[in-house]
Scaffold this motif. Sequence first.
Motif, PDB file in Angstrom:
ATOM      1  N   GLU A   1     -17.834   4.295   0.998  1.00 48.10           N
ATOM      2  CA  GLU A   1     -17.987   3.351   2.111  1.00 48.10           C
ATOM      3  C   GLU A   1     -16.856   3.476   3.131  1.00 48.10           C
ATOM      4  O   GLU A   1     -17.048   3.263   4.317  1.00 48.10           O
ATOM      5  CB  GLU A   1     -18.005   1.915   1.583  1.00 48.10           C
ATOM      6  N   GLN A   2     -15.663   3.821   2.631  1.00 50.71           N
ATOM      7  CA  GLN A   2     -14.502   3.928   3.518  1.00 50.71           C
ATOM      8  C   GLN A   2     -14.409   5.309   4.162  1.00 50.71           C
ATOM      9  O   GLN A   2     -13.449   5.604   4.886  1.00 50.71           O
ATOM     10  CB  GLN A   2     -13.209   3.631   2.733  1.00 50.71           C
ATOM     11  N   GLY A   3     -15.367   6.175   3.861  1.00 52.91           N
ATOM     12  CA  GLY A   3     -15.431   7.476   4.509  1.00 52.91           C
ATOM     13  C   GLY A   3     -14.418   8.492   4.026  1.00 52.91           C
ATOM     14  O   GLY A   3     -14.008   9.365   4.787  1.00 52.91           O
ATOM     15  N   LEU A   4     -14.022   8.389   2.769  1.00 56.99           N
ATOM     16  CA  LEU A   4     -13.015   9.318   2.234  1.00 56.99           C
ATOM     17  C   LEU A   4     -13.687  10.627   1.797  1.00 56.99           C
ATOM     18  O   LEU A   4     -13.605  11.035   0.635  1.00 56.99           O
ATOM     19  CB  LEU A   4     -12.263   8.670   1.060  1.00 56.99           C
ATOM     20  N   SER A   5     -14.295  11.295   2.781  1.00 56.18           N
ATOM     21  CA  SER A   5     -15.111  12.471   2.460  1.00 56.18           C
ATOM     22  C   SER A   5     -14.269  13.662   2.029  1.00 56.18           C
ATOM     23  O   SER A   5     -14.779  14.588   1.395  1.00 56.18           O
ATOM     24  CB  SER A   5     -15.977  12.842   3.670  1.00 56.18           C
ATOM     25  N   LYS A   6     -12.972  13.671   2.354  1.00 59.54           N
ATOM     26  CA  LYS A   6     -12.107  14.792   1.966  1.00 59.54           C
ATOM     27  C   LYS A   6     -11.475  14.578   0.596  1.00 59.54           C
ATOM     28  O   LYS A   6     -10.691  15.407   0.129  1.00 59.54           O
ATOM     29  CB  LYS A   6     -11.021  15.003   3.020  1.00 59.54           C
ATOM     30  N   GLY A   7     -11.781  13.468  -0.013  1.00 53.85           N
ATOM     31  CA  GLY A   7     -11.252  13.220  -1.355  1.00 53.85           C
ATOM     32  C   GLY A   7     -10.367  11.991  -1.400  1.00 53.85           C
ATOM     33  O   GLY A   7     -10.053  11.366  -0.373  1.00 53.85           O
ATOM     34  N   TYR A   8      -9.974  11.657  -2.581  1.00 49.53           N
ATOM     35  CA  TYR A   8      -9.185  10.445  -2.806  1.00 49.53           C
ATOM     36  C   TYR A   8      -8.638  10.525  -4.225  1.00 49.53           C
ATOM     37  O   TYR A   8      -8.915  11.478  -4.953  1.00 49.53           O
ATOM     38  CB  TYR A   8     -10.040   9.188  -2.606  1.00 49.53           C
ATOM     39  N   ARG A   9      -7.860   9.533  -4.595  1.00 51.72           N
ATOM     40  CA  ARG A   9      -7.297   9.523  -5.949  1.00 51.72           C
ATOM     41  C   ARG A   9      -7.557   8.181  -6.597  1.00 51.72           C
ATOM     42  O   ARG A   9      -7.442   7.131  -5.951  1.00 51.72           O
ATOM     43  CB  ARG A   9      -5.800   9.816  -5.922  1.00 51.72           C
TER      44      ARG A   9
ATOM     45  N   GLY B   1      -6.887   8.510   2.308  1.00 52.28           N
ATOM     46  CA  GLY B   1      -6.503   8.543   3.716  1.00 52.28           C
ATOM     47  C   GLY B   1      -5.324   9.446   3.993  1.00 52.28           C
ATOM     48  O   GLY B   1      -4.846   9.514   5.131  1.00 52.28           O
ATOM     49  N   ARG B   2      -4.813  10.095   2.986  1.00 50.57           N
ATOM     50  CA  ARG B   2      -3.773  11.117   3.168  1.00 50.57           C
ATOM     51  C   ARG B   2      -3.898  12.122   2.037  1.00 50.57           C
ATOM     52  O   ARG B   2      -4.589  11.861   1.031  1.00 50.57           O
ATOM     53  CB  ARG B   2      -2.374  10.496   3.172  1.00 50.57           C
TER      54      ARG B   2
ATOM     55  N   PRO C   1       0.806  -1.234   0.000  1.00 54.03           N
ATOM     56  CA  PRO C   1       0.000   0.000   0.000  1.00 54.03           C
ATOM     57  C   PRO C   1       0.830   1.271   0.000  1.00 54.03           C
ATOM     58  O   PRO C   1       1.808   1.376   0.729  1.00 54.03           O
ATOM     59  CB  PRO C   1      -0.829  -0.129   1.282  1.00 54.03           C
ATOM     60  N   ARG C   2       0.411   2.219  -0.840  1.00 58.16           N
ATOM     61  CA  ARG C   2       1.095   3.515  -0.952  1.00 58.16           C
ATOM     62  C   ARG C   2       0.299   4.631  -0.288  1.00 58.16           C
ATOM     63  O   ARG C   2       0.624   5.805  -0.432  1.00 58.16           O
ATOM     64  CB  ARG C   2       1.322   3.846  -2.432  1.00 58.16           C
ATOM     65  N   ALA C   3      -0.746   4.260   0.431  1.00 51.77           N
ATOM     66  CA  ALA C   3      -1.589   5.209   1.158  1.00 51.77           C
ATOM     67  C   ALA C   3      -2.322   4.399   2.231  1.00 51.77           C
ATOM     68  O   ALA C   3      -2.387   3.161   2.131  1.00 51.77           O
ATOM     69  CB  ALA C   3      -2.580   5.878   0.209  1.00 51.77           C
ATOM     70  N   PRO C   4      -2.860   5.081   3.269  1.00 50.35           N
ATOM     71  CA  PRO C   4      -3.590   4.332   4.314  1.00 50.35           C
ATOM     72  C   PRO C   4      -4.661   3.419   3.740  1.00 50.35           C
ATOM     73  O   PRO C   4      -4.888   2.320   4.247  1.00 50.35           O
ATOM     74  CB  PRO C   4      -4.177   5.451   5.180  1.00 50.35           C
TER      75      PRO C   4
END
Length: 120
Positions: free
Chosen positions: A81-89, A112-113, A38-41
Motif C-alpha cells: 500500500e505504501q508503494g515499497l516496490s523496490k523492497g523493504y525490511r 523508503g531507503r 523512525p529509523r527509515a522514511p
Amino acid sequence: MLGNMSSDCIFCKIAAGEIPAKKLYEDDQAVAIADIDPRAPLHVLVIPKQHIASLAEVGASDKEKLLAGHLLGVANQLAREQGLSKGYRVVINIGPDGGQTVDHLHVHLLGGRTMHWPPG
Ligand code: 5GP
Ligand code: ZN
C-alpha cells in the motif's frame, strides 16, 4: 503464551486506544502504528492486540502461530500500500540480545531507503 491486556504494557495501551499513536491499519487481531522514533522514511510497527511478550513465546498453539503469520501478512500488505516496490525490511527483535526494548511482540516494517546488511 496468549494473554489479556497487560496493564503496564505500552503497546497494550496503544492497541486499546488508551495512548495515542498514528494508526495505519487495524483489524480484530492487530494494529499497525508509526514508530515514534523512525529509523527509515517508513517505519511501522505491527502489533498483536493480545499481549504476547515476544516471538519466543509463540509456538505453543496453532492460534499463536497463525497470529504471528498474520502480523507478517499485514506488514506485507502495508508495504504494498505504501508503494515499497523496490523492497523493504521486516524485523522482529527478540529478547535483550535481539535488541528488543518493548516486551510486547511487534514486527518492524522499514522502507523508503536502501537497507544495510548485516544490521548492527
Ligand atoms: P524493539 O527495540 O523492542 O524491537 O522496538 C520497539 C520500538 O517501539 C522502537 O522502535 C521504539 O521507537 C518504538 N516505541 C517505543 N515506545 C513507543 C510509543 O510509545 N509509541 C510508538 N509509536 N512507538 C514506540
Ligand atoms: Zn502488551
